[in-house]
Design a protein around this motif. Structure first.
Motif, short mmCIF file in Angstrom:
data_model
loop_
_atom_site.label_atom_id
_atom_site.label_comp_id
_atom_site.label_asym_id
_atom_site.label_seq_id
_atom_site.Cartn_x
_atom_site.Cartn_y
_atom_site.Cartn_z
N ILE A 146 0.88 -1.17 0.00
CA ILE A 146 0.00 0.00 0.00
C ILE A 146 0.91 1.22 0.00
N ALA A 147 0.83 2.01 -1.08
CA ALA A 147 1.83 3.05 -1.29
C ALA A 147 1.22 4.44 -1.28
N GLN A 184 7.17 1.54 -8.50
CA GLN A 184 7.21 1.51 -9.98
C GLN A 184 7.59 0.14 -10.52
N SER A 185 8.30 -0.66 -9.71
CA SER A 185 8.72 -1.98 -10.18
C SER A 185 7.71 -3.08 -9.85
N ALA A 186 6.55 -2.72 -9.28
CA ALA A 186 5.53 -3.72 -8.93
C ALA A 186 5.00 -4.42 -10.17
N ASP A 187 4.66 -5.70 -10.03
CA ASP A 187 4.12 -6.46 -11.16
C ASP A 187 2.77 -5.90 -11.61
N THR A 188 1.96 -5.50 -10.63
CA THR A 188 0.65 -4.90 -10.94
C THR A 188 0.41 -3.74 -9.99
N LEU A 202 -1.92 11.18 -10.51
CA LEU A 202 -1.30 11.02 -9.19
C LEU A 202 0.21 11.17 -9.29
N VAL A 203 0.79 10.58 -10.33
CA VAL A 203 2.24 10.68 -10.54
C VAL A 203 2.65 12.13 -10.77
N ASP A 204 1.90 12.82 -11.59
CA ASP A 204 2.21 14.23 -11.89
C ASP A 204 2.15 15.08 -10.62
N MET A 205 1.20 14.76 -9.74
CA MET A 205 1.09 15.52 -8.49
C MET A 205 2.30 15.29 -7.59
N GLN A 206 2.96 14.11 -7.76
CA GLN A 206 4.14 13.80 -6.95
C GLN A 206 5.39 13.82 -7.82
N SER A 207 5.41 14.70 -8.81
CA SER A 207 6.50 14.70 -9.79
C SER A 207 7.87 14.87 -9.16
N PHE A 208 7.91 15.51 -8.00
CA PHE A 208 9.20 15.69 -7.34
C PHE A 208 9.76 14.38 -6.83
N ASP A 209 8.90 13.34 -6.74
CA ASP A 209 9.37 12.03 -6.27
C ASP A 209 9.81 11.13 -7.42
N VAL A 210 9.43 11.46 -8.66
CA VAL A 210 9.68 10.55 -9.76
C VAL A 210 11.09 10.73 -10.27
#
Length: 609
Positions: A561-562, A569-573, A601-609
């Protein structure tokens, strides 16, 4: 009395002590009466009223024991007085009195000695039963209850049961028997006087009973308020950092003082009513004694129908009834007060666990295929958190659950571990419904790392070995190395034997989380559940923890649960949740290409990507 009977079940293992206590109390009651009766022959000697008997009396039967004893004493005194040995006769009578009082007190001590084992044993077993029930009850039970209230029931309420209910066990044999033996001797001395006494005793008893009627209600208020201020104290200690940061000391102090003021008021009301018991019963008893003195004095001085020394002894016996009668009235108040405590204790003990095991539950030892959630729906209270939810996690795969707060991610972790039961549908492991499995075997298959690193006031070694208490030192060190915890552990004053304080507060957030991971690694379960394990960490700690998590998840089935999407990002699903339903799922790349909820959601956390 129904609560008293239920509490008495806990006395069964100590029945030997109960029997010894009863035997000791029987002898105490007997010698307590005989001690007072033994004053009669001494007074006869002093007043020169001893009947002259020159021939030794003969034993006839047990029913004539009173006359035989008095006649033998008179014969002995006659022999000694006749030969001029008045001092020897008096010495015998004094020795008789001292001997009776010695035996009375000896058996009184033995009775208290044996009852101590029973009282303290019941206290111990009650607390153990309460603790076991506290651990057994589901997490949902404590979302509705104050922790301080539970603590109050295990501590002060159980102690109240010991002081009230179990004190009755001391009095149940001794005091009634003392009264019965004493009354029997009073009847033997003067049936007329005894009948006169019994005209007034019921009136006294009725007045005393009126005083104790409201004790249970008042006691219940005291015990509930004690639970309230213990809860405030527990919350204060748990949130002390926040309280100080927001200068809220006065606010919490005010709340606490309001509770202690109510406790003060309720306690005064209860104790004042309870303290009235003893003086009221004694005053009413003395009133009866006063009337008896007047009536008996008439029989001695006017009617000459009773001897002075016999009347003095009779008065001693009558006064002796006061002490056990007072103790019984006080104990009856104690039972009323103890009823409230017993009710609160039994409320926990008799609470049925809604997450119960089936009678022939399966002890599952291995995980072979998959975890499936089939059409599950679940609600904590009124609104459904999950609706017709379906998910399959194959062995060896990592499935990540993402979504906004309140979308139902952590609820899935609570349901898979069976902290809660689904309202509809089923969760299965290898096609076995988890409701058909023993809770122990189900949780043996799983390791849990939560956002809040829950550690205990113990050594680092014992915290890591929580799920595998027989682990070797080498296994503990290996688990710590996988969790990137070994290096900082070795920097501690006593290494793995360092105590980490309450909730592990001597460690940083990242260090606590790595110990939680080491604990899960050592358990070595085939299924790992990570509930936002890195969300509360700084960047450097997150990297160390994330590296530890990746090592731990190798060759394991994982439900992650993330909150920080960069960690999965490396999760199978990746399963994206919204308001308890799946809105999309796939790999990180697939979901980015979909340009839907996950991409936002990814864009909102873009500083983490």
């Amino acid at each position: 009395m129904k609560y008293f009977q239920k509490i008495l079940v806990y006395a069964k293992p100590y029945k030997t002590y109960a029997i010894l206590n009863i035997i000791s109390n029987i002898f105490y009651a007997l010698f307590s009466t005989l001690a007072m009766v033994s004053l009669f022959p001494m007074l006869s000697v002093l007043f020169g009223q001893t009947e002259s008997i020159t021939v030794a009396p003969e034993w006839t039967s047990i029913t004539e024991i009173k006359d035989y004893t008095i006649n033998y004493l008179n014969y002995y005194i006659t022999q000694n007085v006749g030969s001029g040995n008045q001092g020897d006769a008096l010495m015998l009578m004094v020795g008789l009195v001292i001997g009776m009082f010695f035996l009375k007190n000896l058996f009184g001590y033995l009775a208290m000695y044996f009852i101590a084992f029973l009282r303290n044993g019941v206290l111990k077993d009650l607390r153990n039963a309460l603790y076991n029930k506290t651990v057994e009850l589901p997490i949902s039970y404590y979302s509705e209850k104050r922790k301080g209230d539970t603590i109050a029931r295990i501590t002060s309420d159980v102690l109240e049961i010991q002081h009230s209910f179990l004190s009755v066990l001391e009095l149940a044999v001794r005091e009634p028997l003392t009264i019965i033996f004493t009354i029997a001797m009073m009847v033997a001395f003067s049936a007329q006087l005894t009948i006169f006494v019994f005209i007034f005793l019921p009136i006294s008893g009725f007045i005393i009973s009126l005083i104790g009627k409201s004790l249970k209600k008042k006691s219940d208020k005291v015990q509930k308020e004690q639970g309230t201020f213990l809860s405030i104290l527990e919350e204060t200690l748990g949130g002390l950092r926040v309280i100080k940061a927001f200068n809220a000391e006065q606010t919490f102090a005010g709340t606490f003082q309001k509770s202690t003021n109510r406790f003060f008021k309720f306690s005064n009301s209860l104790l004042n009513r309870q303290n009235l018991a003893s003086p009221a019963s004694e005053f009413l008893g003395i009133g009866v004694i006063g009337i008896l003195l007047w009536y008996g004095g008439q029989m001695v001085l006017v009617e000459k129908s009773i001897e002075p020394e016999l009347f003095i002894t009779y008065m001693g016996l009558a006064y002796q009834i006061l002490t056990p009668a007072k103790a019984i009235s006080k104990a009856s108040y104690g039972v009323k007060k103890g009823n409230a405590a017993a009710e609160r204790v039994l409320e926990i003990l008799e609470t049925k666990n809604p997450i119960a095991e089936k009678e022939n539950a399966i002890a599952k030892e291995a995980f072979n295929k998959n975890i499936t959630l089939k059409n599950i729906s679940f609600k904590y209270e009124d609104d459904y958190v999950l609706k017709n939810f379906n998910l399959s996690v194959n062995k060896g795969k990592t499935v990540a659950l993402v979504g906004q707060s309140g979308s139902g991610k952590s609820t899935i972790a609570n349901l898979v571990t069976r902290f809660y039961d689904v309202n509809e549908g089923e969760i299965a492991i290898d096609d076995d419904n988890i409701k058909d499995l023993t809770k122990k075997s189900l949780r043996d298959l799983m390791g849990l790392v939560t956002q809040d690193s829950i550690l205990f006031n113990d050594t680092i070694k014992n915290n890591i070995a929580l799920g595998k208490t027989n682990a070797t030192e080498e296994e503990i060190i290996e688990a710590a190395k996988i969790a990137n915890a070994h290096d900082f552990i070795m920097e501690q004053p006593n290494g793995y034997d360092t105590n980490i304080g309450d909730s592990g507060n001597k460690l940083s957030g990242g260090q606590k989380q790595r110990l939680s991971i080491a604990r899960a690694v050592l358990k070595n379960p085939p299924i790992m559940i990570l509930d936002e394990a890195t969300s509360a960490l700084d960047t450097e700690s997150e990297r160390l923890v994330q590296d530890a998590l990746e090592k731990m998840m190798q060759n394991r089935t994982s439900i992650v649960i993330a909150h920080r999407l960069s960690t999965i990002q490396s999760a199978d699903t990746i399963v994206v949740l919204q308001k308890g339903e799946i809105v999309e799922q796939g790999t990180h790349t697939q979901l980015i290409n979909n340009n839907n909820v996950y991409k936002k959601l990814v864009d909102m956390q873009s500083f983490d990507v």
